[in-house]
Design an enzyme around this catalytic site. Structure first.
Site, PDB file in Angstrom:
ATOM      1  N   ASP A  37       0.865  -1.184   0.000  1.00  0.00           N
ATOM      2  CA  ASP A  37       0.000   0.000   0.000  1.00  0.00           C
ATOM      3  C   ASP A  37       0.901   1.232   0.000  1.00  0.00           C
ATOM      4  O   ASP A  37       1.355   1.692   1.047  1.00  0.00           O
ATOM      5  CB  ASP A  37      -0.912  -0.004   1.226  1.00  0.00           C
ATOM      6  CG  ASP A  37      -1.878   1.163   1.225  1.00  0.00           C
ATOM      7  OD1 ASP A  37      -1.848   1.972   0.274  1.00  0.00           O
ATOM      8  OD2 ASP A  37      -2.666   1.290   2.182  1.00  0.00           O
ATOM      9  N   HIS A  38       1.152   1.754  -1.213  1.00  0.00           N
ATOM     10  CA  HIS A  38       2.083   2.873  -1.378  1.00  0.00           C
ATOM     11  C   HIS A  38       1.385   4.087  -1.984  1.00  0.00           C
ATOM     12  O   HIS A  38       0.436   3.950  -2.759  1.00  0.00           O
ATOM     13  CB  HIS A  38       3.232   2.471  -2.306  1.00  0.00           C
ATOM     14  CG  HIS A  38       4.395   1.864  -1.600  1.00  0.00           C
ATOM     15  ND1 HIS A  38       5.670   2.373  -1.694  1.00  0.00           N
ATOM     16  CD2 HIS A  38       4.486   0.797  -0.771  1.00  0.00           C
ATOM     17  CE1 HIS A  38       6.495   1.641  -0.963  1.00  0.00           C
ATOM     18  NE2 HIS A  38       5.795   0.676  -0.394  1.00  0.00           N
ATOM     19  N   THR A 104       4.182   1.234  10.850  1.00  0.00           N
ATOM     20  CA  THR A 104       4.418   2.644  11.177  1.00  0.00           C
ATOM     21  C   THR A 104       4.782   3.487   9.957  1.00  0.00           C
ATOM     22  O   THR A 104       4.986   4.686  10.079  1.00  0.00           O
ATOM     23  CB  THR A 104       5.529   2.772  12.233  1.00  0.00           C
ATOM     24  OG1 THR A 104       6.695   2.066  11.773  1.00  0.00           O
ATOM     25  CG2 THR A 104       5.083   2.192  13.569  1.00  0.00           C
ATOM     26  N   GLY A 105       4.880   2.860   8.784  1.00  0.00           N
ATOM     27  CA  GLY A 105       4.976   3.612   7.547  1.00  0.00           C
ATOM     28  C   GLY A 105       6.385   3.991   7.125  1.00  0.00           C
ATOM     29  O   GLY A 105       7.378   3.720   7.807  1.00  0.00           O
ATOM     30  N   GLU A 106       6.435   4.635   5.977  1.00  0.00           N
ATOM     31  CA  GLU A 106       7.669   5.119   5.373  1.00  0.00           C
ATOM     32  C   GLU A 106       7.436   6.539   4.873  1.00  0.00           C
ATOM     33  O   GLU A 106       6.350   6.860   4.384  1.00  0.00           O
ATOM     34  CB  GLU A 106       8.066   4.215   4.184  1.00  0.00           C
ATOM     35  CG  GLU A 106       8.338   2.781   4.573  1.00  0.00           C
ATOM     36  CD  GLU A 106       7.847   1.786   3.533  1.00  0.00           C
ATOM     37  OE1 GLU A 106       7.280   2.222   2.508  1.00  0.00           O
ATOM     38  OE2 GLU A 106       8.014   0.579   3.755  1.00  0.00           O
ATOM     39  N   ASN A 109       5.786   7.392   1.522  1.00  0.00           N
ATOM     40  CA  ASN A 109       4.334   7.439   1.347  1.00  0.00           C
ATOM     41  C   ASN A 109       3.657   8.472   2.241  1.00  0.00           C
ATOM     42  O   ASN A 109       2.707   9.133   1.811  1.00  0.00           O
ATOM     43  CB  ASN A 109       3.746   6.060   1.657  1.00  0.00           C
ATOM     44  CG  ASN A 109       4.426   4.969   0.865  1.00  0.00           C
ATOM     45  OD1 ASN A 109       4.460   5.023  -0.354  1.00  0.00           O
ATOM     46  ND2 ASN A 109       4.977   3.981   1.546  1.00  0.00           N
TER      47      ASN A 109
END
Length: 341
Positions: A37-38, A104-106, A109
């Site tokens: 999911d980007h 926790t994401g990047e 994104n």
């Protein structure tokens, strides 16, 4: 039983083409699909469709395969209430065969889409709160929530999930694995050095036990990069072209927020690095041996990922040459009771 799945990458393929791969994977005999999911891809040459639209379409076009995001970040570019609604809707299309993978994401994104990028400890606290809110919304009724990061006022999912959706928490390093055990219904990670993977598993089990859960009954998912193709060098080049940025996990918490920046940092990934990080062989026995070591560590869901235009050939040949032998030698193995919940 162990579930043998495939990782499909919206970062490399247009959504309709990716859908064809999902359908082909189910027809070939894969058990599960994990999809990124980007907002931005890892490469300027890549793609980046909206994964939740794609998951709804995939749920409607498939019949038995497990599918879910690996992973969604429900704390910045999404409000957790929206993710609760999105996952519930997918479950309506695919009852009992979806999960919610979260992390926790990047910055690639989240910062690119919101201009906000808190430190890791803050993002972990946000994820803790997001998971709590998502679960409360899934329970039904009106939810008024006053947290440190999120608030709702009599929020209600009028299209609730039809079955229990497990929340699978991402951990790429041992330091975050206990959190996954404490707060999640399962673990998702990516292959790295076996000593690191063992420590991730140990810490996950410790966190789960601390929370009063039985870690043996919790799904454990892992993504494995593999090459099984007639032109292995071409696939290696496609890995570097589209995925090099993803192979430098130490950079995930840094402020790298454009595909170009990802490419520049991924430039350190050469053939030698790929050979250490991927199973590269035309011998199915090598792949069986490689995957089995993760099954022996207790992983219940194996997602193999390859690159390049030959996805259909890979899907068919891997399902024919590798999956049956793995199923045979793991026949009767105890799987996680919530693996397909």
């Amino acid at each position: 039983m162990v579930m043998l799945g495939i990782k499909l990458g919206p970062e490399e393929y247009p959504p309709v083409e990716l859908m064809n791969y999902a359908i082909a994977a189910e027809q070939a005999g894969f058990d599960a699909i994990d999809v990124s999911d980007h907002f931005h891809p890892w490469s300027e040459l890549g793609q980046s469709c909206f994964t939740w639209t794609w998951l709804g379409a995939a749920a409607a076009r498939t019949n038995r395969i497990l599918l879910g995001p690996g992973v969604t970040c429900p704390i910045l570019r999404y409000h957790p209430a929206v993710i609760a609604q999105a996952a519930a809707t997918v479950d309506n299309f695919a009852p009992g065969r979806t999960y919610l993978g979260v992390g926790t994401g990047e910055a690639l994104n989240e910062y690119s889409a919101t201009g906000t990028w808190p430190g890791y400890s803050d993002r972990q606290q946000m994820l803790f709160e997001a998971i709590e809110l998502i679960r409360r919304l899934w329970e039904g009724g009106y939810v008024t929530f006053d947290g440190a990061f999120y608030s709702t006022r009599k929020a209600r999912l009028y299209t609730p999930p039809t079955t229990r959706i497990p929340i699978i928490v991402s951990s790429l390093v041992p330091g975050s694995a206990a959190f996954a055990g404490l707060q999640g219904d399962g673990l998702i990670t990516v292959a790295s050095e076996m000593s690191i993977i063992r420590q991730i598993v140990e810490n996950f089990e410790s966190g789960a036990t601390q929370a009063g859960k039985d870690p043996e009954k919790m799904p454990r998912m892992i993504e494995l990069n593999v090459i099984y193709a007639s032109d292995m060098q071409a696939v290696m080049q496609d890995f570097k072209k589209y995925w090099a940025g993803a192979m430098v996990p130490a950079l995930f918490n840094q402020n790298i927020y454009t595909p170009y920046m990802s490419e520049m940092n991924g430039a350190i990934v050469g053939d030698d690095t790929l050979k250490k990080r991927l199973c590269i062989s035309n011998d199915p026995e090598e792949h069986i041996k490689y995957i089995q070591q993760f099954i022996d560590l207790g992983f219940t869901h194996i997602y193999v990922h390859t690159a390049g235009p030959g996805q259909i050939d890979f899907i068919k040949s891997y399902a024919r040459d590798v999956l049956p032998a793995l199923r045979e030698q793991n026949k009767g193995a105890a799987g996680a009771t919530e693996a397909t919940a």
